[in-house]
Scaffold this active site. Structure first.
Site, PDB file in Angstrom:
ATOM      1  CG  ASN A   9       1.757  37.736   2.005  1.00  9.83           C
ATOM      2  OD1 ASN A   9       1.521  36.745   1.842  1.00  9.83           O
ATOM      3  ND2 ASN A   9       2.337  38.943   1.145  1.00  9.83           N
ATOM      4  CD1 TRP A  10       2.128  33.422   7.287  1.00  3.40           C
ATOM      5  CD2 TRP A  10       1.524  31.385   7.002  1.00  3.40           C
ATOM      6  NE1 TRP A  10       1.542  33.247   8.429  1.00  3.40           N
ATOM      7  CE2 TRP A  10       1.213  32.005   8.271  1.00  3.40           C
ATOM      8  CE3 TRP A  10       1.075  30.137   6.589  1.00  3.40           C
ATOM      9  CZ2 TRP A  10       0.432  31.016   9.556  1.00  3.40           C
ATOM     10  CZ3 TRP A  10       0.421  29.407   7.745  1.00  3.40           C
ATOM     11  CH2 TRP A  10       0.057  29.742   9.087  1.00  3.40           C
ATOM     12  CE  LYS A  11       5.791  38.240   0.759  1.00  2.00           C
ATOM     13  NZ  LYS A  11       6.915  39.098   0.120  1.00  2.00           N
ATOM     14  CG  HIS A  97       1.848  41.464  -2.298  1.00  2.00           C
ATOM     15  ND1 HIS A  97       3.097  41.360  -3.090  1.00  2.00           N
ATOM     16  CD2 HIS A  97       2.415  41.627  -0.885  1.00  2.00           C
ATOM     17  CE1 HIS A  97       4.386  41.071  -2.117  1.00  2.00           C
ATOM     18  NE2 HIS A  97       3.645  41.290  -0.971  1.00  2.00           N
ATOM     19  CD  GLU A  99       5.974  38.947  -3.561  1.00  2.00           C
ATOM     20  OE1 GLU A  99       5.012  38.144  -3.040  1.00  2.00           O
ATOM     21  OE2 GLU A  99       6.814  39.310  -2.774  1.00  2.00           O
ATOM     22  CD  GLU A 169       3.799  44.684   1.716  1.00  2.00           C
ATOM     23  OE1 GLU A 169       4.119  44.081   2.601  1.00  2.00           O
ATOM     24  OE2 GLU A 169       3.756  44.142   0.441  1.00  2.00           O
ATOM     25  N   GLY A 175      11.644  41.575   0.738  1.00  2.00           N
ATOM     26  CA  GLY A 175      12.528  40.408   0.657  1.00  2.00           C
ATOM     27  C   GLY A 175      13.989  40.708   0.690  1.00  2.00           C
ATOM     28  CB  SER A 215      13.095  44.008   4.868  1.00  2.00           C
ATOM     29  OG  SER A 215      13.465  43.436   3.586  1.00  2.00           O
ATOM     30  N   GLY A 236       6.427  39.572   5.551  1.00  2.00           N
ATOM     31  CA  GLY A 236       6.500  38.319   4.631  1.00  2.00           C
ATOM     32  C   GLY A 236       7.434  37.354   5.421  1.00  2.00           C
ATOM     33  N   GLY A 237       8.548  37.376   5.203  1.00  4.66           N
ATOM     34  CA  GLY A 237       9.691  36.387   5.617  1.00  4.66           C
ATOM     35  C   GLY A 237       9.599  35.983   7.173  1.00  4.66           C
TER      36      GLY A 237
END
Ligand code: 13P
Length: 252
Positions: A9-11, A97, A99, A169, A175, A215, A236-237
């Site tokens: 997930n590149w966000k 998600h 977010e 999640e 994050g 994470s 993610g990251g």
């Protein structure tokens, strides 16, 4: 048998050139390796979906969107419909998600509509669930996740449910650099699988891929994925650097 999945997930990250480089590196890896029973998905920002689907032709890379509209079509400026995504060979979509729940006020009912739209156009929802830190501290995390699944997924008939991927999640892990421990992940994933079994029966539960997100990185993925009910990750990251993302795929 369920599929192991690593989804990135590149966000809201990367410019066009960076996105192009990242996808090229992932494709190069996928074309060199023959991955057995591992699905690799990239979920770039919507403006790069066509770039991604172009690269994903004739290989085993799949493309997912990060969002879709709960509406079919019409005067919804800025929105993207399931029909559009499906016409561009997008086969997955992240729905629910944290977010989007937090910053865009997406509630259970809206998420159920999004799930329906996706399935109607043969897009597999990657449905995210997970508790906030105070909910875990209060010991209500199982209740919270149960409600998220009941309100937005469990209205589906079993045939449709077979086309859903679930991602657990925990919001406190997203994050933050603090991942759920392998035991915490396994405990929740087993709980989710039991809920699916109660609702749909043992076989659909066995066949549902349940991913861990929060994470998850090249260092901890192996330990997390080693659990019987953890079928991969929503990253993610660590999905923004091809070396890290590839190491995560190699963690199975
Ligand atoms: P991080 O891997 O950056 O914690 O993000 C997880 C996530 O939200 C994936 O959807």
């Amino acid at each position: 048998m369920r599929t192991n999945i690593v989804a990135g997930n590149w966000k809201m990250n990367l410019n066009f050139e960076e996105a192009d480089d990242l996808i090229n590196n992932i494709v190069e890896f996928i074309e060199e390796e023959s991955l057995e029973n591992i699905g690799v998905i990239v979920c770039p920002p919507a403006v790069y979906l066509e770039l991604a689907t172009d690269h994903a032709q004739d290989n085993d890379l799949y493309v997912g969107a990060q969002n879709l509209s709960n509406h079919e079509s019409g005067a919804y400026t800025g929105e993207i419909s399931a029909r559009m995504l499906s016409s561009m060979a997008v086969s997955y979509c992240i729905i629910g998600h944290s977010e989007r729940r937090k910053y865009f006020n997406e509630d259970h009912a809206m998420l159920a509509e999004k799930v329906n739209r996706a399935l109607h156009y043969d897009i597999v929802p990657i449905f995210c669930c997970g508790e906030l830190l105070p909910e875990r501290e209060a010991g209500t995390h199982f209740e919270v996740v149960k409600k998220q699944l009941e309100e937005s997924l469990f209205h589906l008939q079993v045939g449709d449910f077979a086309n859903v991927v679930i991602a657990y999640e925990p919001v406190w892990a997203i994050g933050t650099g603090v991942n759920a421990t392998p035991d915490q992940a396994q405990e929740m994933h087993a709980f989710i699988r039991n809920l699916v079994a109660d609702k749909y029966g043992a076989e659909p539960a066995e066949n549902t891929s349940i991913l861990y997100g929060g994470s998850c990185n090249a260092k901890n993925a192996k330990e997390l994925f080693a659990n019987p009910d953890v079928d991969g990750g929503l990253i993610g990251g660590a999905s923004l650097k091809s070396d890290d993302f590839i190491k995560i795929i190699q963690s199975f």
